[in-house]
Design an enzyme around this catalytic site. Sequence first.
Site, mmCIF file in Angstrom:
data_model
loop_
_atom_site.group_PDB
_atom_site.id
_atom_site.type_symbol
_atom_site.label_atom_id
_atom_site.label_comp_id
_atom_site.label_asym_id
_atom_site.label_seq_id
_atom_site.Cartn_x
_atom_site.Cartn_y
_atom_site.Cartn_z
ATOM 1 C CD1 TRP A 119 -13.953 7.931 5.382
ATOM 2 C CD2 TRP A 119 -15.740 6.808 6.108
ATOM 3 N NE1 TRP A 119 -15.063 8.570 4.898
ATOM 4 C CE2 TRP A 119 -16.176 7.903 5.330
ATOM 5 C CE3 TRP A 119 -16.690 5.949 6.668
ATOM 6 C CZ2 TRP A 119 -17.521 8.181 5.102
ATOM 7 C CZ3 TRP A 119 -18.038 6.234 6.446
ATOM 8 C CH2 TRP A 119 -18.450 7.327 5.676
ATOM 9 C CG ASN A 121 -15.480 10.571 1.994
ATOM 10 O OD1 ASN A 121 -14.633 10.415 2.847
ATOM 11 N ND2 ASN A 121 -15.770 11.778 1.545
ATOM 12 C CG ASP A 122 -16.051 12.548 -1.933
ATOM 13 O OD1 ASP A 122 -16.877 11.927 -1.264
ATOM 14 O OD2 ASP A 122 -15.972 13.793 -1.921
ATOM 15 C CD GLN A 138 -11.628 13.561 0.631
ATOM 16 O OE1 GLN A 138 -11.993 14.129 1.637
ATOM 17 N NE2 GLN A 138 -10.476 13.864 0.042
ATOM 18 C CB SER A 179 -13.096 15.907 -2.963
ATOM 19 O OG SER A 179 -13.490 14.743 -2.286
ATOM 20 N NE ARG A 247 -17.610 20.368 0.372
ATOM 21 C CZ ARG A 247 -18.507 21.052 1.072
ATOM 22 N NH1 ARG A 247 -18.201 22.244 1.566
ATOM 23 N NH2 ARG A 247 -19.728 20.561 1.261
HETATM 24 C C1 FRU Z 1 -18.451 14.851 -0.504
HETATM 25 C C2 FRU Z 1 -17.545 15.654 0.410
HETATM 26 C C3 FRU Z 1 -16.764 16.689 -0.368
HETATM 27 C C4 FRU Z 1 -15.586 16.922 0.513
HETATM 28 C C5 FRU Z 1 -15.328 15.541 1.042
HETATM 29 C C6 FRU Z 1 -14.760 15.496 2.433
HETATM 30 O O1 FRU Z 1 -18.708 13.566 -0.036
HETATM 31 O O2 FRU Z 1 -18.325 16.258 1.422
HETATM 32 O O3 FRU Z 1 -17.489 17.849 -0.649
HETATM 33 O O4 FRU Z 1 -14.484 17.428 -0.182
HETATM 34 O O5 FRU Z 1 -16.547 14.846 1.017
HETATM 35 O O6 FRU Z 1 -14.406 14.203 2.787
#
Ligand code: FRU
Length: 541
Positions: A119, A121-122, A138, A179, A247
Amino acid sequence: MFSLILLFCTNAVYGGDLNIEISKRYLNLPVSQKVEQKQMSFSVNGCHDRTFVIRLSAEPEYWVFCDMSAYLGKTVHIDFDGDPAGLSKIYQDDRIAGADSLYRETNRPQLHFSSRRGWNNDPNGLIFYENEYHLFYQHNPYEREWGNMHWGHAVSKDLIHWEELPVALYPDKSGAVFSGSVVIDYDNTAGFNAGKTPAMVAIYTADSPERQVQCLAYSLDKGRTWTKYTNNPVIDSKEKWNSKDTRDPKVFRHTPSKNWVMVLNERDGHSIYNSSDLKSWTFESHVTGFWECPDLFELPVNGDPDNTRWVMYGASGTYMIGQFDGKKFTPESGKHYYTTGAIYAAQTFTDIPASDGRKIQIGWGRISSNNMPFNMMMLLPTELSLRTTKNGIRLFSNPVKEIDSLSENCHTWNNLTVDEANSCLESIEHSACLQIKTRIKLSHATSAGISLDGQHLLDYDVNFNLINRVFYSPEDPTSMELSVVMIIDKTSVEVFIDDGSYSYSMQRSPSKNSREGFVFWGNNPEIPFLEVCTMKSIWAQ
Ligand code: FRU
């Protein structure tokens, strides 16, 4: 008594371990979404190395991998607290399982970065250093859903073709690696440099069930290997905010004050911190109204370097425009939006050379890769600019010019009726990756647009002033014409309206019963311009 027997049986079936002498680069691990997550740990010579959760299964739906290069010649002890049947299927190889079809899988984005397995993400730590664009992100290496947050890593020479490198940052006893951002410490302010080599420093959030704290790690080999700072965390502000939500530090060098500036999301907005050495941080100010993934950057207005504004930016892509003196952001207008849809948690690149001068952004594309051993992707890199509009100064976003290097077999037409345009589009292969540039002129103030196999890629309703259900009013409010750039990948569509004054992104989802392909629709729209190019894959074939 019955439950005691059950407990005994359960214990007897579950849990197992395995020793593997590492002789190949990868450990391939069989997983299935049908089984529960259980904990797995690696140790080497009795020292704990890593712990994560995995849906290990003897009947795998797909395979994930661990890069074991660091352990060649050593014996790794694997402990697993789930059904041990899957353990016997784990195998070593110099190639990842499924390497033969890598990047050619059915739902693999061909124009966008996605991780080989697992997976994403960011985007994190976007930075240009020594002729490489770095994209950290991420990443869950062990499953196609969110969890086990690591920092994945990829590099590119041109923002288009990416090479995935081994995982950069692993979770540790402080928690998962959430992140953050990366800077190059040219002046050795943190003291991590080695000789003439400046340290690449990552500032990230360590997330545990109790708290989120800000930590440092550094690399002296262009992000290939990392050392965590021994005195982590550098910020722990849970008590100050009476909230766990602190964060996603974005750090940059503020030249006028010769300081490091951090923008950090804390509870109800973005805080500014200052530091001279990246290790000790002072809270300076706070702007409420933002959640997650802050960014703060300066841009010239209409390209004039003597007239700049700062953009304070949140995870959803909404922003304020204002002034920033190194300690405090003072909003002048906002909030505004310039993009909607699949985008989230976008970040801009640090250290783009002055000779280039662009502000380049990459966003997370919340686009699922159905039934694949990987999931989600990054959206295309875009160039941001501030321009004066009828509503005031606003952010514009356009795909970086490098994208055009992927286009081939372009066909261009001018001044078409809707029927003529549709016959030009007829021969296009429905599953092709394409860039379509067009202008569409409406004949009535109702709705018109473009669809692909029944999905409205563009639906412009001049009566309600909506583009795909989001308010849009062009610079000239009497204009009946839109200019449109559409980039169509296997699983996604990105659309840029009127030279980037508004853009959106979405999952490609053809309606089940429609094979009608690309069509312009509406009450007799005219098509003053149409260009269709096929796009080459970014992955080596
Ligand atoms: C945003 C988020 C960030 C966090 C990360 C965790 O998509 O929720 O705030 O650091 O993803 O994966």
